[in-house]
Design a protein around this motif. Structure first.
Motif, short mmCIF file in Angstrom:
data_model
loop_
_atom_site.label_atom_id
_atom_site.label_comp_id
_atom_site.label_asym_id
_atom_site.label_seq_id
_atom_site.Cartn_x
_atom_site.Cartn_y
_atom_site.Cartn_z
N ASP A 40 0.95 -1.11 -0.02
CA ASP A 40 0.05 0.12 0.02
C ASP A 40 1.03 1.17 -0.04
O ASP A 40 2.17 1.12 0.02
CB ASP A 40 -0.95 -0.13 1.30
N GLY A 41 0.23 2.36 0.23
CA GLY A 41 1.09 3.66 0.01
C GLY A 41 2.22 3.60 0.97
O GLY A 41 3.32 3.91 0.79
N ASN A 42 1.87 3.53 2.12
CA ASN A 42 2.83 3.53 3.34
C ASN A 42 3.68 2.46 3.21
O ASN A 42 5.25 2.90 3.57
CB ASN A 42 2.22 3.39 4.77
N THR A 43 3.53 1.08 2.88
CA THR A 43 4.48 0.02 2.65
C THR A 43 5.55 0.40 1.54
O THR A 43 6.68 0.08 1.71
CB THR A 43 3.86 -1.16 2.58
N LEU A 44 5.06 0.86 0.47
CA LEU A 44 5.83 1.18 -0.58
C LEU A 44 6.66 2.35 -0.45
O LEU A 44 8.04 2.34 -0.59
CB LEU A 44 4.83 1.51 -1.78
N ASP A 45 6.25 3.31 0.51
CA ASP A 45 7.20 4.34 0.91
C ASP A 45 8.33 3.97 1.86
O ASP A 45 9.61 4.46 1.51
CB ASP A 45 6.50 5.64 1.55
N ALA A 46 8.03 3.00 2.70
CA ALA A 46 9.14 2.47 3.53
C ALA A 46 10.22 1.60 2.82
O ALA A 46 11.31 1.91 3.08
CB ALA A 46 8.64 1.78 4.72
N TYR A 47 9.54 0.78 1.59
CA TYR A 47 10.31 -0.05 1.00
C TYR A 47 11.09 0.83 -0.23
O TYR A 47 12.31 0.64 -0.13
CB TYR A 47 9.48 -0.92 0.14
N LEU A 48 10.80 1.75 -0.63
CA LEU A 48 11.28 2.87 -1.59
C LEU A 48 12.51 3.57 -1.03
O LEU A 48 13.45 3.93 -1.58
CB LEU A 48 10.55 3.48 -2.38
N ALA A 49 12.26 3.88 0.42
CA ALA A 49 13.16 4.51 1.03
C ALA A 49 14.27 3.61 1.34
O ALA A 49 15.78 4.31 1.50
CB ALA A 49 12.62 5.35 2.41
N ASP A 50 14.15 2.54 1.76
CA ASP A 50 15.31 1.62 1.94
C ASP A 50 14.88 0.17 1.98
O ASP A 50 14.39 -0.60 3.07
CB ASP A 50 15.77 1.88 3.39
N PRO A 51 15.04 -0.31 0.97
CA PRO A 51 14.61 -1.91 0.82
C PRO A 51 15.18 -2.92 1.60
O PRO A 51 14.15 -3.66 2.12
CB PRO A 51 14.91 -2.09 -0.80
N GLN A 52 16.44 -2.75 2.06
CA GLN A 52 17.15 -3.41 2.65
C GLN A 52 16.59 -3.43 4.42
O GLN A 52 16.58 -4.43 5.11
CB GLN A 52 18.68 -3.54 2.68
N LYS A 53 16.25 -2.06 4.64
CA LYS A 53 15.85 -2.06 6.06
C LYS A 53 14.50 -2.71 6.21
O LYS A 53 14.23 -3.25 7.25
CB LYS A 53 15.84 -0.54 6.27
N LEU A 54 13.48 -2.58 5.29
CA LEU A 54 12.28 -3.18 5.46
C LEU A 54 12.10 -4.64 5.23
O LEU A 54 11.28 -5.23 6.04
CB LEU A 54 11.21 -2.49 4.53
N VAL A 55 12.86 -5.00 4.11
CA VAL A 55 12.91 -6.55 4.05
C VAL A 55 14.44 -6.94 4.06
O VAL A 55 15.09 -6.94 2.77
CB VAL A 55 12.06 -6.94 2.93
N PRO A 56 15.16 -7.03 5.06
CA PRO A 56 16.50 -7.58 5.03
C PRO A 56 16.62 -8.75 4.38
O PRO A 56 15.85 -9.78 4.36
CB PRO A 56 16.80 -7.83 6.69
N GLY A 57 17.68 -8.98 3.43
CA GLY A 57 17.94 -10.27 2.79
C GLY A 57 17.25 -10.13 1.58
O GLY A 57 17.50 -11.00 0.67
N ASN A 58 16.51 -9.12 1.02
CA ASN A 58 15.71 -9.07 -0.18
C ASN A 58 16.87 -8.96 -1.47
O ASN A 58 18.11 -8.28 -1.19
CB ASN A 58 14.51 -8.08 -0.24
N LYS A 59 16.48 -9.53 -2.54
CA LYS A 59 17.44 -9.42 -3.49
C LYS A 59 17.64 -7.98 -4.31
O LYS A 59 18.18 -8.14 -5.51
CB LYS A 59 17.53 -10.45 -4.45
N MET A 60 16.70 -7.01 -4.00
CA MET A 60 16.78 -5.80 -4.78
C MET A 60 17.98 -5.15 -4.59
O MET A 60 18.37 -4.46 -3.66
CB MET A 60 15.57 -4.96 -4.52
N PRO A 61 18.97 -4.90 -5.67
CA PRO A 61 19.95 -4.25 -5.49
C PRO A 61 19.86 -2.53 -5.79
O PRO A 61 20.07 -1.95 -6.84
CB PRO A 61 20.92 -4.46 -6.73
N PHE A 62 19.20 -2.02 -4.63
CA PHE A 62 18.65 -0.48 -4.98
C PHE A 62 19.04 -0.11 -3.64
O PHE A 62 18.26 -0.48 -2.57
CB PHE A 62 17.24 -0.87 -5.39
N PRO A 63 19.62 1.19 -3.47
CA PRO A 63 19.89 1.92 -2.12
C PRO A 63 18.63 2.50 -1.84
O PRO A 63 18.56 2.88 -0.54
CB PRO A 63 20.98 3.05 -2.66
N GLY A 64 17.76 2.91 -2.50
CA GLY A 64 16.31 3.67 -2.21
C GLY A 64 16.13 5.02 -2.75
O GLY A 64 17.41 5.53 -3.11
N LEU A 65 15.07 5.60 -2.63
CA LEU A 65 14.77 6.89 -3.07
C LEU A 65 14.78 7.63 -1.79
O LEU A 65 14.00 7.44 -0.94
CB LEU A 65 13.61 7.22 -3.73
#
Length: 167
Positions: A40-65
């Motif tokens: 949802d909007g809040n979950t995506l906001d947290a993920y886009l800010a820092d994917p590894q912080k929200l889901v440690p160990g995910n494979k998205m090679p992205f530092p975040g917006l």
């Protein structure tokens, strides 16, 4: 954004309201599959800010917006084109917690309006005014009135087929 078309990542079509790690045909990391998140909007906001912080160990090679504005732009884009997908029912036969999308798509006659960190609100026949100006040494648009009053380069989105009149 094409349904069922997974590429480097999974298809983002219909992401709002979808349980993370469930798009068919994509090889998700174990961390994403087990995250229990519903987008949802809040979950995506947290993920886009820092994917590894929200889901440690995910494979998205992205530092975040890092800016609220950039994340709000992406979330508004995804919400405008999203078709909610019900989350899988829990073992009790009830929808999983958070399965209802907080950001449902607007009917074709309505334009989505958003603010960083807030749920997206849909306003029929929204009217807005922008004036040009200089902020932080660059040419910008500044919102006039309503929820965009004084905002520099406010996020404005529309559904496909909508038109805007400019003067």
């Amino acid at each position: 954004m094409d349904a069922g078309k997974n590429m480097l990542g999974p298809s983002l079509a219909g992401i709002m309201g979808r349980k993370a790690g469930t798009e068919s045909g994509y090889n998700y990391s174990a961390a994403m599959k087990q995250s229990g998140l519903v987008w949802d909007g809040n979950t995506l906001d947290a993920y886009l800010a820092d994917p590894q912080k929200l889901v440690p160990g995910n494979k998205m090679p992205f530092p975040g917006l890092k800016t609220d504005h950039d994340r709000a732009d992406i979330i508004a884009y995804l919400a405008a084109g999203a078709q909610p997908t019900p989350a899988a029912p829990s073992s009790a036969g009830q929808p999983a917690p958070g399965a209802i999308a907080q950001n449902a798509p607007a009917p074709a006659s309505q334009a989505p309006q958003s603010a960083p960190g807030a749920s997206i609100t849909y306003i029929p026949d929204a009217k807005f005014t922008l004036r040009s100006g200089i902020a932080e040494g660059r040419m910008v648009y500044i919102g006039v009135g309503g929820t965009i009053e004084g905002k520099v380069n406010p996020v404005l989105t529309a559904s496909e087929g909508q038109s805007f009149n400019s003067r």
